[in-house]
Design a protein around this motif. Structure first.
Motif, mmCIF file in Angstrom:
data_model
loop_
_atom_site.group_PDB
_atom_site.id
_atom_site.type_symbol
_atom_site.label_atom_id
_atom_site.label_comp_id
_atom_site.label_asym_id
_atom_site.label_seq_id
_atom_site.Cartn_x
_atom_site.Cartn_y
_atom_site.Cartn_z
ATOM 1 N N GLU A 236 57.684 -2.275 -18.506
ATOM 2 C CA GLU A 236 56.504 -1.412 -18.665
ATOM 3 C C GLU A 236 55.226 -2.101 -18.187
ATOM 4 O O GLU A 236 54.925 -3.225 -18.581
ATOM 5 C CB GLU A 236 56.331 -0.980 -20.119
ATOM 6 C CG GLU A 236 55.147 -0.025 -20.313
ATOM 7 C CD GLU A 236 54.999 0.463 -21.738
ATOM 8 O OE1 GLU A 236 53.928 0.244 -22.336
ATOM 9 O OE2 GLU A 236 55.979 1.060 -22.252
ATOM 10 N N LEU A 237 54.476 -1.368 -17.354
ATOM 11 C CA LEU A 237 53.172 -1.820 -16.888
ATOM 12 C C LEU A 237 52.103 -0.878 -17.437
ATOM 13 O O LEU A 237 52.278 0.347 -17.432
ATOM 14 C CB LEU A 237 53.104 -1.800 -15.354
ATOM 15 C CG LEU A 237 54.146 -2.637 -14.602
ATOM 16 C CD1 LEU A 237 54.054 -2.345 -13.104
ATOM 17 C CD2 LEU A 237 53.942 -4.117 -14.876
ATOM 18 N N ARG A 238 51.009 -1.451 -17.905
ATOM 19 C CA ARG A 238 49.871 -0.657 -18.371
ATOM 20 C C ARG A 238 48.738 -0.844 -17.365
ATOM 21 O O ARG A 238 48.194 -1.942 -17.232
ATOM 22 C CB ARG A 238 49.442 -1.059 -19.783
ATOM 23 C CG ARG A 238 50.507 -0.786 -20.841
ATOM 24 C CD ARG A 238 50.024 -1.118 -22.242
ATOM 25 N NE ARG A 238 48.967 -0.214 -22.670
ATOM 26 C CZ ARG A 238 47.683 -0.533 -22.792
ATOM 27 N NH1 ARG A 238 47.272 -1.767 -22.487
ATOM 28 N NH2 ARG A 238 46.778 0.340 -23.198
ATOM 29 N N LEU A 239 48.404 0.231 -16.671
ATOM 30 C CA LEU A 239 47.459 0.162 -15.565
ATOM 31 C C LEU A 239 46.219 0.994 -15.870
ATOM 32 O O LEU A 239 46.316 2.216 -16.095
ATOM 33 C CB LEU A 239 48.116 0.685 -14.284
ATOM 34 C CG LEU A 239 49.388 -0.058 -13.845
ATOM 35 C CD1 LEU A 239 50.095 0.713 -12.728
ATOM 36 C CD2 LEU A 239 49.049 -1.468 -13.388
ATOM 37 N N ALA A 240 45.072 0.336 -15.894
ATOM 38 C CA ALA A 240 43.806 1.055 -16.012
ATOM 39 C C ALA A 240 43.450 1.607 -14.636
ATOM 40 O O ALA A 240 43.501 0.886 -13.641
ATOM 41 C CB ALA A 240 42.713 0.121 -16.517
ATOM 42 N N TYR A 241 43.119 2.887 -14.584
ATOM 43 C CA TYR A 241 42.861 3.493 -13.271
ATOM 44 C C TYR A 241 41.474 4.137 -13.215
ATOM 45 O O TYR A 241 40.912 4.547 -14.222
ATOM 46 C CB TYR A 241 43.929 4.536 -12.930
ATOM 47 C CG TYR A 241 43.922 5.769 -13.807
ATOM 48 C CD1 TYR A 241 43.121 6.860 -13.503
ATOM 49 C CD2 TYR A 241 44.722 5.838 -14.939
ATOM 50 C CE1 TYR A 241 43.109 7.989 -14.307
ATOM 51 C CE2 TYR A 241 44.720 6.955 -15.753
ATOM 52 C CZ TYR A 241 43.911 8.029 -15.435
ATOM 53 O OH TYR A 241 43.894 9.136 -16.243
#
Length: 305
Positions: A236-241
């Motif tokens: 799992e990757l948590r990416l702020a966009y």
């Protein structure tokens, strides 16, 4: 497609506002979580019957003063107010800003150069129907492993609704699907021939999971947030966009993703290993902070005057 986007937007915003937000008491006998039509009418200075006509689509051309009053009553943000205005002007579907030749597939050299300056971030350029036009090598490495770029051409909306791998790639698939529909529906979308063609296609290929959202999800997807992406190797990757809109004559937007925590920063470093001896590309500023800042904290070296 829904034929009453203005009414849908007004109703969903009304239902999303708690009475306490607008200074109204919450009695023990209240059944609605949001506002009543009568309350919106009182706050906006219009009749209940008029609010009903707007929500039901029997009146689709409110005047600018009424739109402003509704924006105040519903506590709309500036982007939401602009969207409300566009919806009122889009009641007549005979006009589109982009015309019949509406696709802007060409990527300007300056935008290509901008993508290069965004490396090693995960950045992708898409058009108004979700087609991938260009991306950074890091985005291709990470997103490509999920199957997102396998289409010809790759399309974010089509991947979400027609590729079985999308539900694995996006742990929050329902929210992602809602956001994709909301993005398609920004402004008077029914007048755009390319969006209309994609909607017709997905109505057949995706069925109820798409048409149900088309009828219930209003436009205006969030321009920023945190996306959870499942990668087969990094997990799992948590990416702020952030969403960067390009000029309207392009119909293009740039999506830039940054690590939202240390675990994601380390995982991206492993996936996109730089040459030996190069600095850690995601450790210059650390992961993006996504929680609200503490108002009592002050930046060192600054004082209030």
């Amino acid at each position: 497609m829904s034929g009453n986007e203005l009414g849908l937007f007004l109703r969903t915003r009304r239902e999303a506002i708690a009475p306490a937000e607008v200074g109204l008491p919450v009695g023990p006998r209240r059944r609605l979580a949001g506002l009543r039509r009568s309350e919106v009418a009182a706050l906006a200075g219009v009749s209940v019957e008029y609010v009903t006509r707007l929500e039901q689509g029997r009146d689709r051309r409110p005047s600018p003063p009424v739109l402003a009053a509704l924006g105040d009553a519903l506590r709309l943000t500036p982007p939401e107010r602009a969207h409300l205005y566009r919806l009122s002007k889009g009641a007549d579907t005979g006009f589109t800003c982009r015309g019949q030749d509406s696709r802007a597939r060409e990527v300007r050299p300056t935008i290509q150069a901008l993508l290069q300056t965004l490396e090693p971030s995960l950045a992708v350029l898409v058009d108004h129907v979700g087609e991938v036009l260009a991306c950074t090598p890091q985005y291709r490495t990470v997103a490509g492993a999920t199957g997102l770029l396998d289409g010809s051409p790759p399309n974010l909306v089509r991947f979400v609704f027609t590729d079985s791998r999308a539900r694995t790639a996006y742990p929050d698939w329902d929210q992602v699907a809602d956001d994709q529909v909301a993005t398609l529906k920004q402004g008077p979308f029914r007048a755009d021939p390319d969006i209309a063609a994609l909607v017709d296609e997905l109505t057949i290929t995706a069925g109820d999971i798409f048409t149900r959202r088309l009828a219930t999800v209003p436009g205006l997807a969030p321009a920023t947030g945190v996306l959870r992406l499942w990668h087969p190797e990094a997990r799992e990757l948590r990416l702020a966009y952030e969403t960067l809109e390009l000029p309207a004559d392009d119909g293009q937007r740039l999506l830039v993703h940054l690590p939202a925590d240390l675990a994601t920063s380390a995982a991206l470093y492993r996936l996109t290993t730089p040459p030996p001896g190069a600095p850690h590309p995601y450790a210059v500023f650390g992961p993006v902070r996504t929680d609200p800042p503490d108002p009592d904290q002050r930046r060192p070296g600054l004082r209030l005057v």
